[in-house]
Design an enzyme around this catalytic site. Structure first.
Site, PDB file in Angstrom:
ATOM      1  N   HIS A 196     -35.344  -8.937 -30.344  1.00  0.00           N
ATOM      2  CA  HIS A 196     -34.714  -9.111 -29.029  1.00  0.00           C
ATOM      3  C   HIS A 196     -33.370  -8.387 -28.983  1.00  0.00           C
ATOM      4  O   HIS A 196     -32.318  -9.000 -29.208  1.00  0.00           O
ATOM      5  CB  HIS A 196     -34.522 -10.595 -28.730  1.00  0.00           C
ATOM      6  CG  HIS A 196     -35.805 -11.310 -28.459  1.00  0.00           C
ATOM      7  ND1 HIS A 196     -36.396 -11.326 -27.213  1.00  0.00           N
ATOM      8  CD2 HIS A 196     -36.635 -11.979 -29.281  1.00  0.00           C
ATOM      9  CE1 HIS A 196     -37.527 -11.999 -27.277  1.00  0.00           C
ATOM     10  NE2 HIS A 196     -37.696 -12.410 -28.528  1.00  0.00           N
ATOM     11  N   GLU A 254     -31.686  -7.485 -26.526  1.00  0.00           N
ATOM     12  CA  GLU A 254     -30.817  -7.953 -25.429  1.00  0.00           C
ATOM     13  C   GLU A 254     -29.788  -8.969 -25.915  1.00  0.00           C
ATOM     14  O   GLU A 254     -28.744  -9.145 -25.295  1.00  0.00           O
ATOM     15  CB  GLU A 254     -31.669  -8.539 -24.287  1.00  0.00           C
ATOM     16  CG  GLU A 254     -32.369  -9.870 -24.554  1.00  0.00           C
ATOM     17  CD  GLU A 254     -33.728  -9.748 -25.230  1.00  0.00           C
ATOM     18  OE1 GLU A 254     -33.986  -8.712 -25.893  1.00  0.00           O
ATOM     19  OE2 GLU A 254     -34.535 -10.694 -25.117  1.00  0.00           O
ATOM     20  N   CYS A 314     -40.687  -7.824 -27.836  1.00  0.00           N
ATOM     21  CA  CYS A 314     -41.384  -8.903 -28.514  1.00  0.00           C
ATOM     22  C   CYS A 314     -42.812  -9.029 -27.983  1.00  0.00           C
ATOM     23  O   CYS A 314     -43.666  -8.233 -28.336  1.00  0.00           O
ATOM     24  CB  CYS A 314     -40.576 -10.196 -28.402  1.00  0.00           C
ATOM     25  SG  CYS A 314     -40.952 -11.329 -29.739  1.00  0.00           S
TER      26      CYS A 314
HETATM   27  N1  GLN Z   1     -45.383 -15.348 -28.312  1.00  0.00           N
HETATM   28  C1  GLN Z   1     -45.093 -14.230 -29.173  1.00  0.00           C
HETATM   29  C2  GLN Z   1     -44.878 -14.660 -30.598  1.00  0.00           C
HETATM   30  O1  GLN Z   1     -44.505 -15.780 -30.857  1.00  0.00           O
HETATM   31  C3  GLN Z   1     -43.892 -13.436 -28.667  1.00  0.00           C
HETATM   32  C4  GLN Z   1     -42.636 -14.211 -28.731  1.00  0.00           C
HETATM   33  C5  GLN Z   1     -41.537 -13.562 -27.950  1.00  0.00           C
HETATM   34  O2  GLN Z   1     -41.770 -12.716 -27.101  1.00  0.00           O
HETATM   35  N2  GLN Z   1     -40.317 -13.966 -28.201  1.00  0.00           N
HETATM   36  O3  GLN Z   1     -45.021 -13.866 -31.473  1.00  0.00           O
END
Ligand code: GLN
Length: 544
Positions: A516, A518, A382
């Site tokens: 994500h 994970e 992310c």
């Molecule tokens: N802050 C970033 C976004 O909102 C990444 C979010 C995250 O890593 N879950 O796109």
């Protein structure tokens, strides 16, 4: 009809109620029962989505896009049952619903009260979508005695009464502390906590007693006598070496058979726990070890990266190696190459996890550069993918001030805010200045992978579905520049508009994902990206 198991905690928090619930569900599942676990959180936030990870640990995201308590991650990892929005409710959500109804006029004429309106809503939540289940386990957050949890305990009392004996039981998890000066385990806190619960009308059927030393038979008998349960229903719970040994440990202490007995069910044959024994064997007898550096922001609190921590362990299980995680604060790195090398040189692989906000971003970008230049396996999740793109744009694309609009206005928005995308139910739209709660791109979305990509080989497929939680996206306007710099867009949203995965084919292992992974990894079904990443770390460990 499903049977209900209510789980409360007493004396102190952090007793591992969530793990107990997950383990019990896994044991019942191993006996062939269909289970689902739910969490009631007494706080007033509508969900944990807007809470700091320091307050609440990780926010666990479900396929259907709910931002939930991290215990739902344990539930899913232990049972393989995908958690849903309907598995986590807070007082805030219940009150929000009731107040909306009140304003609509649904209760016209009535005084809206905790009993029956709030308790009815809690009971409805417990019973929702349970027809196809044998057991519903409901864990109540917090500790008995908290003001916030009173309506929940009252709802348990009512529900136990309504569904009748044999259809609902309650398990109370307490602490039996060891007083070193006296050299004794003390049962009094448990007695008081059970009395407190009983005063609210709920007599526990099974007591789970967390203790650091084995519970002598005499103390077990004493707890049974004072707390009004059979001796066999006092289950000692000693600390385990690994959380994945907990189901086996509870089974050895008789938890699952005691629970069945409390329902009047005669336990049939022993459950098949071979998959748990296999996992514990792999964890306790590894054939090597690797060190993964996780360059993050909330490194002081491991609960903030709960699922990530577990997914790395699962990658270790798959490769039969021990995974040592070095939690590194990204802020240590800002502008100091010697510091970076000192922290990252001992690592066989580097991971930059999800994050929000600018703090530590430069340290993460520097870590990406270090991993790329030194050819150390890199996994960006992310925010970690977004930083990999900014690094690529700056260092190989010649765009020195490449940035993200998350950090403020920029002329080179390599990562930009999205206000429109194709959601599961059609076009989703947001205002840049809209609410923060529950408005990110959340939950499961499909991605299409390039046929010849590394990730397609890792997944063994070109269509995948993964969970998202973010507001910003890598800006496709920079795709050409980034690809010229060697960063290939190997996974895209099915309509081709949103980058989902980037990778460097000229690097031993360099993958950034916008989702994500994970969140979907399980000990008995490790996520392919984590299996492959740890495999790459093993290869790296043989080089150095
Ligand atoms: N802050 C970033 C976004 O909102 C990444 C979010 C995250 O890593 N879950 O796109």
């Amino acid at each position: 009809m499903a049977r209900f198991i209510f789980i409360t905690g007493g004396v102190v928090s952090s007793l591992g109620k969530g793990l107990m619930a997950a383990s019990l569900a896994a044991l019942l599942q191993a006996r062939g029962y269909r289970v689902r676990i739910r969490k009631f959180d007494p706080y007033l936030n509508v969900d944990p989505g807007t809470m700091s990870p320091y307050q609440h640990g990780e926010v666990y995201v479900t396929d259907d896009g709910a931002e939930t308590d991290l215990d739902l991650g344990h539930y899913e990892r232990f049972t393989g049952v995908a958690a849903r929005q309907s598995d986590n409710v807070t007082s805030g959500r219940i009150y929000q619903q009731i107040i909306q109804r009140e304003r609509r006029g649904d209760y016209l004429g009535a005084t809206v009260q905790v009993i029956p309106h709030v308790t009815d809503a809690i009971k409805a939540f417990a019973k929702d979508e349970t027809d196809d289940l044998d057991f519903v386990l409901c864990e109540i957050g917090g500790t008995v005695g908290d003001i916030e949890s009173l309506p929940f305990i009252e709802a348990i009392r009512q529900l136990k009464n309504e569904v009748g004996r044999g259809n609902a039981i309650s398990i109370h998890v307490t602490l039996v502390p060891f007083i070193a000066a006296a050299g004794e385990l003390k049962t009094k806190p448990t007695q008081h906590s059970v009395r407190e619960l009983a005063a609210l009308g709920v007599q526990p059927d099974v007591l789970v007693c967390r203790c650091e030393h084995p519970l002598p038979a005499s103390e077990r008998a004493k707890i049974a006598l004072f707390c009004n349960v059979p001796e066999s229903a006092v289950i000692p719970a000693l600390d385990a070496k690994s959380i994945y040994a907990v189901p086996l440990q509870y089974h050895a202490e008789g938890l699952d058979s005691e629970v069945l007995r409390a329902f009047g069910i005669v336990p049939s044959s022993a459950p098949d726990l071979s998959r748990w024994s296999e996992i514990v064997d792999r964890l306790t007898n590894p054939e090597g070890e690797v060190t993964v550096g996780v360059v993050g922001k909330y490194v002081g609190l491991q609960d903030a990266y709960k699922s990530l921590n577990e997914a790395l362990v699962h990658g270790g299980i798959a490769n039969r190696v021990k995974v040592n995680i070095r939690w590194i604060d990204a802020e240590l790195f800002e502008g100091d190459d010697a510091e970076i090398a000192a922290h990252l040189e001992p690592c066989h692989a580097i991971l930059v996890p999800g994050a929000f906000g600018e703090r530590g971003a430069e340290g993460k970008i520097a870590s990406v550069r270090f991993a790329r230049e030194r050819e150390i396996p890199y996994f960006g999740i992310c925010f970690g993918m977004q930083m990999a793109c900014i690094e690529g744009a700056r260092d190989l694309g010649g765009i020195a001030n490449a940035s993200s609009t998350e950090f403020g206005p920029t002329d080179e928005p390599v990562v930009g805010l999205i206000t429109e995308w194709m959601g599961r139910d059609g076009l989703e739209k947001r205002e840049a200045s809209g609410d923060l709660g529950g408005t990110m791109r959340l939950g499961a979305y499909e991605a299409t992978l390039g046929g010849n990509s590394r990730v397609a080989a890792i997944y063994g497929d070109t269509t995948i579905s993964e969970r998202h939680r973010h507001r910003w996206e890598v800006n496709t306007a920079y795709r050409d520049v980034l690809e010229k710099g060697g960063l290939v867009f190997s996974g895209m949203s099915p309509d081709g508009t949103l980058p989902e995965i980037v990778e460097r084919p000229d690097h031993p292992w360099f993958v950034g994902v916008q989702f994500h992974p994970e969140l979907k990894s399980k000990p008995f079904d490790p996520h392919p990206l984590f299996t492959s990443f740890i495999e790459a770390a093993v290869r790296q460990s043989r080089l150095v």
